[in-house]
Design a protein around this motif. Structure first.
Motif, short mmCIF file in Angstrom:
data_model
loop_
_atom_site.label_atom_id
_atom_site.label_comp_id
_atom_site.label_asym_id
_atom_site.label_seq_id
_atom_site.Cartn_x
_atom_site.Cartn_y
_atom_site.Cartn_z
N THR A 1 0.83 -1.21 0.00
CA THR A 1 0.00 0.00 0.00
C THR A 1 0.87 1.26 0.00
O THR A 1 0.60 2.21 -0.74
CB THR A 1 -0.95 -0.01 1.21
N PHE B 1 -8.97 2.18 -3.55
CA PHE B 1 -8.29 2.06 -2.26
C PHE B 1 -8.64 0.75 -1.59
O PHE B 1 -9.70 0.17 -1.82
CB PHE B 1 -8.68 3.23 -1.35
N GLN B 2 -7.73 0.32 -0.71
CA GLN B 2 -7.92 -0.96 -0.02
C GLN B 2 -9.26 -0.97 0.74
O GLN B 2 -9.96 -1.96 0.75
CB GLN B 2 -6.76 -1.20 0.94
N ALA C 1 -12.83 3.62 0.29
CA ALA C 1 -12.76 5.09 0.39
C ALA C 1 -13.87 5.78 -0.39
O ALA C 1 -13.66 6.80 -1.04
CB ALA C 1 -11.39 5.62 -0.06
#
Ligand code: ATP
Ligand code: MG
Lengths: 255, 219
Positions: free
Chosen positions: A41, A84-85, A88
């Motif tokens: 990330t 996004f992981q 978001a």
């Protein structure tokens, strides 16, 4: 084409990235793999310019990102899509508004043009009837797909996905993987995907970068990953019995 | 930008009117009762209750005390909403889209809080009205005396002073909580901590600035 040269990044005293050099080609699905906490990330956020780094350089089509002027950066960013992981999504907007957001910011399309485009991409991620839901009312997997729709809605030239199919059921995960690959080829874009999903590694990994302890431990493709004898890679990728079998079958078949 | 500003006006200004009205009305009442209870000498004129209530409400209670309450209500709302966007990477998402997140998130709050003097005016009006009600219905004095007191020795500069404070406090209410939200790190637990810290610092600054402004403007 994105080129990364000797990228180093620390938080306080801990160096997370210890000098990474690699490149990601256009029209290819590039994967970054590595254990949880290996810095995937952080690496991706450096590429996007969200993190400052101590040394090294990142260039887009030969232009050093950190040397661009503000306007040039904004221009470049309008060509980027990011998943996004944690998805978001903007939680004060509906799903349709989330997906429309980049269009509203970067294009001068009419409302109906934007709505058509939103319908189109939501259909592509298998969400035809979720327009009016709020992100908090959507399941984790739905949120991921909305995030993907938002990332691709403005037809980016660079697509970054941080574990786009974690938390998805196997079928949806494959649909998402294929979607990413299709878009990459269809629009000839540069795609970088962080993942620890072995399915993705074997199915869509045209280039695979393996990070370990802040260093680039191995580079290859979904083909060469079957043949590598790099122990760190094999320990990571073939940690399950199932994938060891898959590998064995692959090697037997291709001999 | 417009929908964002309207939403912030709704959240920050309209959403605070209820609590501000409630507190002002009853505190105004208490101020009137306390003043009249402490006026033991029969030589003191009856209109003093209205006069004292007006002075304390306009000079201190409405601008300062209400701002401390707003530091709790509006301030922690701003910190936690921006902070949540930070920890859930929504701010990163804005920045990836080339949007200046500070501009996008904080500017509408500034604009919304330019309406803050409107809230304070309501607090002033209802505080004085609360005093009147308490005074008349509690049997502490007549309406005529109270109204006479409210109109007595009216100094326009006191109003100017009160609204200068109000504008400065509105500025503090927009900036300090936004700062704590925007620059926070961590997860959900830290959002809560940041809200508390932002409340503490906003109120400390309001009190200090109040002291300074009073020394400069009235001293
Ligand atoms: N903002 C930050 N401040 C301090 N340390 C951080 C920050 N972000 C990440 N780290 C640290 O950097 C390291 C790498 O984190 P990163 O999130 O990149 O891992 P990852 O490979 O993405 O893991 P996962 O697969 O679990 O998502 C971790 O040790 C993490 O604690
Ligand atoms: Mg990660």
């Amino acid at each position: 084409m994105i080129e990364v040269k000797d990228l180093k990044k620390s938080f306080g005293d801990t160096q997370i990235l210890k000098g990474i050099t690699t490149s990601f080609e256009k029209g290819k699905t590039n994967l970054v793999i590595g254990q949880s906490g290996s810095g995937k990330t952080v690496f991706l956020k450096c590429l996007l310019g969200l993190f400052e780094y101590e040394s090294g350089s990142i260039s887009y089509e030969g232009k050093n990102f950190s040397k661009l002027s503000r306007d040039e950066k904004t221009n470049l960013r309008s060509e980027m899509g990011m998943v996004f992981q944690g998805s978001a999504l903007f939680d004060s907007m509906t799903i349709a508004e989330n997906v429309m957001f980049p269009l509203r910011m970067f294009t001068k399309q009419s409302k109906s043009e934007m709505e058509d485009r939103v319908d189109e991409v939501l259909k592509r991620v298998n969400l035809d009837d979720a327009h009016k839901k709020m992100p908090s009312e959507a399941s984790g997997g739905m949120q991921k797909r909305v995030a993907i729709a938002r990332a691709i809605v403005n037809r980016p030239k660079y697509l970054f996905c941080d574990e786009p199919n974690s938390g998805l059921d196997p079928r949806t995960a494959i649909i998402i993987d294929n979607l990413i690959q299709e878009i990459t080829e269809e629009f000839n874009i540069t795609t970088v995907v962080n993942t620890h999903d072995m399915n993705s590694v074997m199915e869509i990994g045209e280039k695979i970068v393996f990070l370990k302890n802040g260093l680039l431990e191995w580079e290859g493709s979904s083909e060469t990953i079957f043949r590598t004898d790099n122990e760190a890679v094999t320990n990571f990728v073939y940690s399950s019995e199932l994938f060891r079998k898959v590998r064995k079958m692959y090697l037997e078949e291709s001999d | 930008m417009r929908p964002l500003i309207l939403k912030d006006i709704d959240d920050l200004i309209i959403g605070s009117l209820g609590i501000v009205a409630f507190i002002s009305f009853f505190v105004g009442g208490v101020v009137a009762i306390q003043t009249s209870l402490n006026m033991t000498s029969p030589l003191m004129p009856k209109y003093l209750v209205g006069f004292a209530t007006r002075q304390s409400i306009i000079l201190e209670f409405a601008p300062t005390f209400i701002s401390i309450i707003m530091a709790g209500k509006v301030g922690s709302f701003i910190t936690s909403s921006i902070g949540t966007m930070r920890v859930t990477e929504q701010i990163d998402a804005l920045e990836v889209m080339g949007i200046n997140a500070i501009n996008y998130l904080v500017f509408p709050k500034f604009i919304a809080l330019t309406l803050y003097p409107f809230v304070i005016s309501i607090a002033m009006f209802l505080g004085i009205l609360g005093g009147l009600m308490a005074c008349v219905y509690g049997g502490y004095g007549t309406m005529e005396d109270y109204v006479e007191g409210v109109q007595l020795d009216f100094i326009p500069f006191h109003f100017i002073y009160a609204f200068i404070k109000t504008f400065v406090f509105a500025f503090l209410l927009a900036t300090i909580p936004s700062y704590y939200g925007y620059f926070m790190k961590g997860g959900a637990l830290e959002v809560g901590k940041a809200s508390t810290t932002s409340f503490v610092w906003t109120s400390v600054l309001i009190i200090l600035v109040n002291f300074l402004l009073t020394s400069i403007l009235l001293g």
